[in-house]
Design an enzyme around this catalytic site. Structure first.
Site, PDB file in Angstrom:
ATOM      1  N   GLU A  30       0.845  -1.197   0.000  1.00 16.90           N
ATOM      2  CA  GLU A  30       0.000   0.000   0.000  1.00 16.90           C
ATOM      3  C   GLU A  30       0.879   1.246   0.000  1.00 16.90           C
ATOM      4  O   GLU A  30       1.810   1.353   0.806  1.00 16.90           O
ATOM      5  CB  GLU A  30      -0.905   0.004   1.247  1.00 16.90           C
ATOM      6  CG  GLU A  30      -1.746   1.282   1.338  1.00 16.90           C
ATOM      7  CD  GLU A  30      -2.658   1.328   2.558  1.00 16.90           C
ATOM      8  OE1 GLU A  30      -2.582   0.423   3.420  1.00 16.90           O
ATOM      9  OE2 GLU A  30      -3.462   2.282   2.630  1.00 16.90           O
ATOM     10  N   ASN A  40      -4.421   5.183  -1.756  1.00 15.70           N
ATOM     11  CA  ASN A  40      -5.591   5.762  -1.083  1.00 15.70           C
ATOM     12  C   ASN A  40      -6.078   6.978  -1.857  1.00 15.70           C
ATOM     13  O   ASN A  40      -5.329   7.943  -2.019  1.00 15.70           O
ATOM     14  CB  ASN A  40      -5.205   6.193   0.338  1.00 15.70           C
ATOM     15  CG  ASN A  40      -4.851   5.003   1.206  1.00 15.70           C
ATOM     16  OD1 ASN A  40      -5.731   4.328   1.725  1.00 15.70           O
ATOM     17  ND2 ASN A  40      -3.566   4.719   1.333  1.00 15.70           N
ATOM     18  N   GLU A  72      -7.879   2.292  -2.637  1.00 12.80           N
ATOM     19  CA  GLU A  72      -8.474   2.122  -1.305  1.00 12.80           C
ATOM     20  C   GLU A  72      -9.332   3.345  -0.964  1.00 12.80           C
ATOM     21  O   GLU A  72      -8.852   4.479  -0.982  1.00 12.80           O
ATOM     22  CB  GLU A  72      -7.373   1.934  -0.254  1.00 12.80           C
ATOM     23  CG  GLU A  72      -6.561   0.671  -0.496  1.00 12.80           C
ATOM     24  CD  GLU A  72      -5.689   0.274   0.694  1.00 12.80           C
ATOM     25  OE1 GLU A  72      -5.777   0.908   1.765  1.00 12.80           O
ATOM     26  OE2 GLU A  72      -4.919  -0.698   0.533  1.00 12.80           O
ATOM     27  N   ASP A 115     -11.694   0.453   2.637  1.00 10.99           N
ATOM     28  CA  ASP A 115     -10.700   0.664   3.697  1.00 10.99           C
ATOM     29  C   ASP A 115     -11.417   0.929   5.030  1.00 10.99           C
ATOM     30  O   ASP A 115     -12.531   1.443   5.044  1.00 10.99           O
ATOM     31  CB  ASP A 115      -9.849   1.894   3.307  1.00 10.99           C
ATOM     32  CG  ASP A 115      -8.463   1.859   3.908  1.00 10.99           C
ATOM     33  OD1 ASP A 115      -8.202   1.014   4.771  1.00 10.99           O
ATOM     34  OD2 ASP A 115      -7.638   2.708   3.504  1.00 10.99           O
ATOM     35  N   GLU A 118      -5.753  -5.027   8.890  1.00 13.39           N
ATOM     36  CA  GLU A 118      -4.811  -3.903   8.986  1.00 13.39           C
ATOM     37  C   GLU A 118      -4.253  -3.756  10.388  1.00 13.39           C
ATOM     38  O   GLU A 118      -4.971  -3.979  11.362  1.00 13.39           O
ATOM     39  CB  GLU A 118      -5.561  -2.593   8.729  1.00 13.39           C
ATOM     40  CG  GLU A 118      -5.974  -2.345   7.327  1.00 13.39           C
ATOM     41  CD  GLU A 118      -6.311  -0.875   7.154  1.00 13.39           C
ATOM     42  OE1 GLU A 118      -5.557  -0.219   6.440  1.00 13.39           O
ATOM     43  OE2 GLU A 118      -7.313  -0.390   7.716  1.00 13.39           O
TER      44      GLU A 118
HETATM   45  P1  C2E Z   1      -5.015   3.826   5.960  1.00 12.85           P
HETATM   46  O1  C2E Z   1      -5.156   3.869   4.491  1.00 12.85           O
HETATM   47  O2  C2E Z   1      -5.985   3.023   6.730  1.00 12.85           O
HETATM   48  O3  C2E Z   1      -3.526   3.344   6.238  1.00 12.85           O
HETATM   49  C1  C2E Z   1      -3.134   2.539   7.313  1.00 12.85           C
HETATM   50  C2  C2E Z   1      -2.429   3.355   8.370  1.00 12.85           C
HETATM   51  O4  C2E Z   1      -2.107   2.491   9.467  1.00 12.85           O
HETATM   52  C3  C2E Z   1      -1.107   3.951   7.919  1.00 12.85           C
HETATM   53  O5  C2E Z   1      -0.936   5.172   8.640  1.00 12.85           O
HETATM   54  C4  C2E Z   1      -0.091   2.930   8.417  1.00 12.85           C
HETATM   55  O6  C2E Z   1       1.211   3.467   8.617  1.00 12.85           O
HETATM   56  C5  C2E Z   1      -0.732   2.566   9.738  1.00 12.85           C
HETATM   57  N1  C2E Z   1      -0.329   1.233  10.203  1.00 12.85           N
HETATM   58  C6  C2E Z   1      -0.071   0.129   9.469  1.00 12.85           C
HETATM   59  N2  C2E Z   1       0.237  -0.915  10.253  1.00 12.85           N
HETATM   60  C7  C2E Z   1       0.178  -0.463  11.529  1.00 12.85           C
HETATM   61  C8  C2E Z   1       0.398  -1.087  12.802  1.00 12.85           C
HETATM   62  O7  C2E Z   1       0.700  -2.275  12.916  1.00 12.85           O
HETATM   63  N3  C2E Z   1       0.233  -0.294  13.903  1.00 12.85           N
HETATM   64  C9  C2E Z   1      -0.105   1.031  13.818  1.00 12.85           C
HETATM   65  N4  C2E Z   1      -0.207   1.719  14.953  1.00 12.85           N
HETATM   66  N5  C2E Z   1      -0.337   1.639  12.641  1.00 12.85           N
HETATM   67  C10 C2E Z   1      -0.194   0.895  11.504  1.00 12.85           C
HETATM   68  P2  C2E Z   1      -0.488   6.515   7.876  1.00 12.85           P
HETATM   69  O8  C2E Z   1       0.545   6.211   6.853  1.00 12.85           O
HETATM   70  O9  C2E Z   1      -0.219   7.528   8.926  1.00 12.85           O
HETATM   71  O10 C2E Z   1      -1.810   6.896   7.082  1.00 12.85           O
HETATM   72  C11 C2E Z   1      -2.971   7.299   7.766  1.00 12.85           C
HETATM   73  C12 C2E Z   1      -4.109   7.512   6.814  1.00 12.85           C
HETATM   74  O11 C2E Z   1      -3.850   8.623   5.932  1.00 12.85           O
HETATM   75  C13 C2E Z   1      -4.364   6.333   5.865  1.00 12.85           C
HETATM   76  O12 C2E Z   1      -5.054   5.314   6.559  1.00 12.85           O
HETATM   77  C14 C2E Z   1      -5.188   7.013   4.787  1.00 12.85           C
HETATM   78  O13 C2E Z   1      -6.521   7.166   5.201  1.00 12.85           O
HETATM   79  C15 C2E Z   1      -4.540   8.392   4.727  1.00 12.85           C
HETATM   80  N6  C2E Z   1      -3.609   8.416   3.587  1.00 12.85           N
HETATM   81  C16 C2E Z   1      -2.359   7.880   3.520  1.00 12.85           C
HETATM   82  N7  C2E Z   1      -1.832   8.085   2.289  1.00 12.85           N
HETATM   83  C17 C2E Z   1      -2.769   8.764   1.574  1.00 12.85           C
HETATM   84  C18 C2E Z   1      -2.807   9.271   0.227  1.00 12.85           C
HETATM   85  O14 C2E Z   1      -1.894   9.092  -0.587  1.00 12.85           O
HETATM   86  N8  C2E Z   1      -3.949   9.950  -0.142  1.00 12.85           N
HETATM   87  C19 C2E Z   1      -4.993  10.118   0.726  1.00 12.85           C
HETATM   88  N9  C2E Z   1      -6.064  10.798   0.273  1.00 12.85           N
HETATM   89  N10 C2E Z   1      -4.992   9.645   1.991  1.00 12.85           N
HETATM   90  C20 C2E Z   1      -3.893   8.977   2.401  1.00 12.85           C
HETATM   91 MG    MG Z   2      -7.210   1.621   6.773  1.00 13.94          MG
HETATM   92 MG    MG Z   3      -5.505   2.482   3.100  1.00 18.52          MG
END
Ligand code: C2E
Ligand code: MG
Ligand code: MG
Length: 277
Positions: free
Chosen positions: A53, A110, A141, A171, A228
């Site tokens: 992802e 995403n 997603e 998602d 996730e």
């Molecule tokens: P998401 O798409 O649900 O991504 C999963 C989030 O959970 C990611 O946080 C990831 O780093 C985190 N994660 C994965 N495994 C674990 C784990 O074992 N423990 C914990 N504590 N966290 C874990 P991240 O990278 O901070 O992203 C947060 C949200 O930001 C994403 O949730 C998504 O909704 C948004 N996002 C990220 N990239 C993009 C993007 O390119 N465009 C848009 N529009 N939204 C994005």
């Molecule tokens: Mg998610």
């Molecule tokens: Mg996601």
């Protein structure tokens, strides 16, 4: 293999994430601070990566690598559309780079449903001149609340994506169970169980029930189910015993820059080669 994966990349740097700070997305875009990091999705049956992802980061000159909520939580629609376009183009370029290194893996990105409705995806793919023989398609997603909130639009977008070999993933699955379970057809190919429900699912009955329902829903509709945020071996084993085949989480690997993902895949190839000798 799990031990090998963790040894290779157990300590990816945590991004800057002060809960009180906000950086305008407009500034991140204008100053070209965007970066895409990748977190592998793992087949829980053999611990092999089956995709990754893309997760956006901003490389701030003083703060370093910044987590997305700091620049996304107050973003406006126009900036989100610009972000989505840049992120999709970057994922396409990264996919090609990976494919050239012999890693034609399925990447997920995403994108808000409203942005997917506006982006000229067919044209963007065509203009990226991807090697068609190896094309694995992308997974887009979309948060559960957006899909459940506008099922006809999700259906229409799934129809646009199909000829491009791309699909939607739902998602942060959790609250929308009853709305989805009533339907005859679902407009997505993958269902991602929110970390909130994966957490402690080996000892929290309510979370285990929600995971079991998600897996059953997936089986009924022929969807891939991804758990996730798996952080412990206990959670991973419980999910496997419930029939969940794909997981993502810090237990296996944290999000990492694409160079590191290529290194990880090469390392796994190397490990597989050694174990086959
Ligand atoms: P998401 O798409 O649900 O991504 C999963 C989030 O959970 C990611 O946080 C990831 O780093 C985190 N994660 C994965 N495994 C674990 C784990 O074992 N423990 C914990 N504590 N966290 C874990 P991240 O990278 O901070 O992203 C947060 C949200 O930001 C994403 O949730 C998504 O909704 C948004 N996002 C990220 N990239 C993009 C993007 O390119 N465009 C848009 N529009 N939204 C994005
Ligand atoms: Mg998610
Ligand atoms: Mg996601």
């Amino acid at each position: 293999m799990l031990k090998g994966l963790r040894e290779l990349f157990s300590s990816g740097p945590a991004p800057y994430a002060d809960p009180h700070e906000r950086i305008p997305l407009g500034e991140v875009l204008k100053r070209n601070w965007l970066e895409l990091w990748y977190q592998p999705k793992i087949d829980l049956r053999n611990m092999q990566p089956v995709g990754a992802e893309a997760l956006v980061r901003a490389r701030h000159p003083e703060r370093g690598v910044v987590a997305p909520h700091i620049f996304l939580s107050e973003a406006n629609e126009a900036d989100l559309l610009t972000l989505s376009e840049r992120v999709v183009l970057t994922v396409l370029a990264d996919w090609e780079l990976l494919a050239r290194q012999g890693v034609a893996m399925k990447l997920a990105v995403n994108v808000p449903l409203s942005a997917l409705a506006k982006l000229p995806l067919a044209q963007m793919l065509r203009e990226s001149h991807l090697p068609t023989g190896k094309w694995t398609g992308l997974v887009f997603e979309v948060a559960e609340e957006q899909i459940v909130g506008d099922l006809p639009l999700a259906d229409e977008i799934a129809g646009v994506l199909r000829p491009l070999d791309c699909t939607l993933a739902l998602d942060d699955f959790g609250a929308g169970y009853s709305a989805l379970a009533r339907l005859r057809q679902l407009p997505f190919s993958e269902l991602k169980i929110d970390r909130m429900y994966v957490m402690n699912c080996h000892r929290d009955r309510r979370n285990a029930d929600l995971c079991a329902r998600a897996i059953e829903l997936g089986r009924r509709f022929g969807l891939s189910v991804v758990a996730e945020g798996i952080e412990s071996v206990h959670e991973s084993r419980k999910l496997q015993s419930l029939g969940c085949h794909i997981g993502q989480g810090f237990l296996f690997a944290k999000p990492m820059p694409k160079g590191q993902l290529i290194g990880l895949m090469a390392g796994i190839g190397l490990m597989a080669g050694i174990s086959n000798q």
